[in-house]
Design an enzyme around this catalytic site. Structure first.
Site, PDB file in Angstrom:
ATOM      1  N   HIS A  82      32.025 -23.619  37.412  1.00 13.84           N
ATOM      2  CA  HIS A  82      32.300 -23.527  35.981  1.00 13.84           C
ATOM      3  C   HIS A  82      31.923 -24.809  35.216  1.00 13.84           C
ATOM      4  O   HIS A  82      31.315 -24.757  34.149  1.00 13.84           O
ATOM      5  CB  HIS A  82      33.785 -23.249  35.725  1.00 13.84           C
ATOM      6  CG  HIS A  82      34.333 -22.119  36.530  1.00 13.84           C
ATOM      7  ND1 HIS A  82      33.617 -20.974  36.799  1.00 13.84           N
ATOM      8  CD2 HIS A  82      35.531 -21.946  37.149  1.00 13.84           C
ATOM      9  CE1 HIS A  82      34.365 -20.164  37.522  1.00 13.84           C
ATOM     10  NE2 HIS A  82      35.521 -20.722  37.758  1.00 13.84           N
ATOM     11  N   GLY A 139      36.886  -4.690  49.685  1.00  7.24           N
ATOM     12  CA  GLY A 139      38.062  -5.539  49.422  1.00  7.24           C
ATOM     13  C   GLY A 139      38.950  -4.866  48.386  1.00  7.24           C
ATOM     14  O   GLY A 139      39.640  -5.531  47.618  1.00  7.24           O
TER      15      GLY A 139
HETATM   16  C1  BG6 Z   1      38.728 -19.678  38.991  1.00  8.24           C
HETATM   17  C2  BG6 Z   1      39.382 -20.707  39.867  1.00  8.24           C
HETATM   18  O1  BG6 Z   1      37.370 -19.572  39.284  1.00  8.24           O
HETATM   19  O2  BG6 Z   1      38.887 -20.064  37.633  1.00  8.24           O
HETATM   20  C3  BG6 Z   1      40.851 -20.841  39.523  1.00  8.24           C
HETATM   21  O3  BG6 Z   1      39.254 -20.302  41.222  1.00  8.24           O
HETATM   22  C4  BG6 Z   1      41.017 -21.157  38.062  1.00  8.24           C
HETATM   23  O4  BG6 Z   1      41.474 -21.849  40.302  1.00  8.24           O
HETATM   24  C5  BG6 Z   1      40.234 -20.148  37.222  1.00  8.24           C
HETATM   25  O5  BG6 Z   1      42.394 -21.079  37.752  1.00  8.24           O
HETATM   26  C6  BG6 Z   1      40.249 -20.547  35.767  1.00  8.24           C
HETATM   27  O6  BG6 Z   1      39.680 -19.526  34.998  1.00  8.24           O
HETATM   28  P1  BG6 Z   1      40.142 -19.262  33.511  1.00  8.24           P
HETATM   29  O7  BG6 Z   1      39.261 -18.157  33.037  1.00  8.24           O
HETATM   30  O8  BG6 Z   1      41.596 -18.887  33.584  1.00  8.24           O
HETATM   31  O9  BG6 Z   1      39.949 -20.546  32.774  1.00  8.24           O
END
Ligand code: BG6
Length: 532
Positions: A282, A50
């Site tokens: 997350h 990719g």
């Molecule tokens: C990603 C999501 O895993 O995490 C996104 O797919 C999101 O939609 C992002 O914006 C947020 O990550 P961070 O590190 O910017 O808080």
């Protein structure tokens, strides 16, 4: 944590917020590359599937370049980008430089050295002949004489995982070791499936060719320094753990608020929505780190065992009363800082009648001795007022106020905030007497900023993730049992939300740039975000 000093003077009347600073003493701070890595890395080949895509240019190659600048990448590292797009080594290098040159670590001399490590090979993902040709080129580039590790990075859409992994396995690229191969590992990005069934299927596919210790399932949140710090804070200090339970804690709120919209990812997001995009991964990790029991040792499997126990103890959602535990929302057009911002349904690639949620707030309970009855409010959404990620632990109110007669107002409970973004900080609020003759309280905030007093290098999440893959440390990666338990918790909710007859009525709309929909449904008001 160092001495407490610098109490800022208070202004205003009545109950007010004051900042008390806690500083880190500089003797405690390890410096320089020593805190990045303790031992040398094995020479390594990184094969990025990719490589013509967004992730490779935005995250993977800049992170590798940064590790190179820090002097961490071992000699003879080679990076072979593979994708369908026709390109040669030079055009791949130019494409990567176009992105890296705008980053803070860029330096033309360093890039001139780094670019020599970059190569490109066009491939057809499912074609054995094409992968055999790639493997032959890889061997030529690797040369003979030095044993090395191989890291296969799948930066491809999940729709082509199956054909790609089958082809990788069949041409022998998955073999854990070989004549001149020290190890082979595979890195995959979320989403790990889209529900429990597909997650199990994906895992079956990977395990057809790879062993669990070869598989690195990335959650970039875990690589954030302040997310890792949750465990240090909880388990390297004697004073917090005794009060980290239902006896002292009233509720916990975990926020991952984003100001950005869906941007160019509508194709993916329309299918995923906020629950799959942020909660299955997350938010579940932040919850586990906050709620888990102390592991006996700071080792990958012991830590992951404790997290898995949290997922196992999550109380299933009451599907018959989902509305009091889950609010889903979607952003609408509004002016944000004087600029008109489109609603989700007006974003390119989004259906005009889309019911995909871009916001969710859920109330969950961890059914065990420590947390019985303590609600955890998890909130995440796009196009909100501000990008803020933080964990707020709210303690019980005092049981009886001796100041009732003199003050007459409610005394706010103590609050501990673990700030992850934008401020990497830990703050504690408590009540003190306001100076002066009158009896009056003020809420003060003791404030520790994570990078204060530290001057060494700080790794961004992809740098840390890549480093750990090369080191073979799985601590910050999902283990399959965790993935499945997180899906087992969310899949019934997703099914209910996506198939119920009143799906459209359940979706609450909120204006872009606001803090999300109104929440009369959640019976007790959850703690507000600290910067609201
Ligand atoms: C990603 C999501 O895993 O995490 C996104 O797919 C999101 O939609 C992002 O914006 C947020 O990550 P961070 O590190 O910017 O808080």
């Amino acid at each position: 944590m160092g001495p407490i000093n610098n109490i800022k003077s208070a202004t205003g009347k009545g109950v007010e917020d004051v900042v008390v600073k806690a500083t880190a003493s500089s003797e405690d701070m390890p410096r320089g590359p020593a805190c990045l890595i303790e031992e040398g890395l094995d020479p390594c080949s990184l094969i990025i599937f990719g490589a013509s895509g967004d992730l490779t240019a935005r995250k993977i190659v800049p992170a590798l370049f940064c590790l190179f600048v820090y002097g961490v990448l071992p000699p003879r590292t080679l990076i072979l980008g593979c994708a369908r797009s026709p390109m040669d080594d030079d055009s791949f290098r130019a494409r990567m430089e176009a992105v890296v040159s705008s980053r803070p670590h860029y330096h033309p001399d360093k890039w001139a050295e780094f670019r020599e490590m970059l190569f490109y090979q066009p491939i057809e993902y499912g074609s054995l002949d094409s992968l055999k040709a790639m493997e032959a080129r890889l061997r030529r580039l690797e040369g003979r004489g030095h044993k090395r590790g191989r890291l296969l990075y799948l930066a491809i859409p999940p729709s082509i995982y199956r054909t790609s992994v089958e082809a990788i396995g069949k041409v022998g690229l998955a073999k854990p070791e070989g004549e001149h191969i020290l190890w082979t590992r595979i890195v995959i990005e979320k989403p790990f499936g889209r529900d429990l069934e597909s997650a199990i299927e994906l895992d079956g596919l990977l395990h057809k060719f790879f062993r669990e210790e070869q598989i690195f399932r990335i959650d970039h949140y875990l690589a954030k320094e302040t997310v890792q710090n949750i465990l240090m804070f909880r388990f390297a200090n004697a004073i917090f753990e005794p009060i980290w339970n239902r006896q002292y804690i009233d509720q916990v709120a975990i926020f991952a608020m984003e100001s950005g919209g869906v941007e160019h990812r509508a194709g993916y997001y329309e299918e995923a929505g906020v629950l799959r995009d942020m909660f299955q991964n997350h938010m579940m990790q932040l919850l586990a780190l906050t709620a888990m029991e102390p592991p006996a040792r700071f080792e990958a499997d012991r830590v992951r065992d404790e997290k898995v126990k949290v997922y196992r103890e999550l109380r299933p959602f009451p599907l018959e009363d989902l509305g009091s535990h889950l609010v889903l929302g979607q952003y609408t057009r509004a002016a944000v800082e004087g600029k008109e911002v489109p609603g989700y349904r007006e974003e390119p690639g989004v259906a005009p009648d889309s019911l995909t949620p871009t916001y969710a707030k859920m109330k969950v309970f961890v059914d065990n001795w420590r947390w019985q009855g303590v609600p955890f409010y998890l909130t995440s959404g796009k196009r909100l007022a501000k990008k803020v990620t933080e964990i707020v632990v709210q303690f019980h109110r005092i049981p009886h106020t001796v100041f009732r007669e003199v003050i007459g107002e409610e005394i706010a409970p103590n609050r501990l905030t673990l700030g992850i973004y934008p401020e990497e900080k830990i703050t504690m609020t408590f009540q003190t007497k306001r100076p002066g003759a009158r009896v009056c309280l003020r809420a003060v905030t003791m404030d520790f900023h994570y990078n204060e007093g530290y001057t060494g290098p700080v790794l961004e999440s992809y740098e840390k993730v890549l480093l750990d893959c090369m080191l073979g440390d799985q601590m910050l990666f999902w283990r399959q049992d965790g993935v499945e338990l997180a899906w087992a918790f969310l899949t019934p909710v997703l099914e209910e939300c996506e198939t119920c007859a009143d799906r459209a009525q359940r979706l609450k709309f909120y204006r872009a740039g606001s803090w999300g929909p109104e929440l009369p449904e959640l019976r007790e008001p959850p703690p507000a975000i600290s910067s609201q």
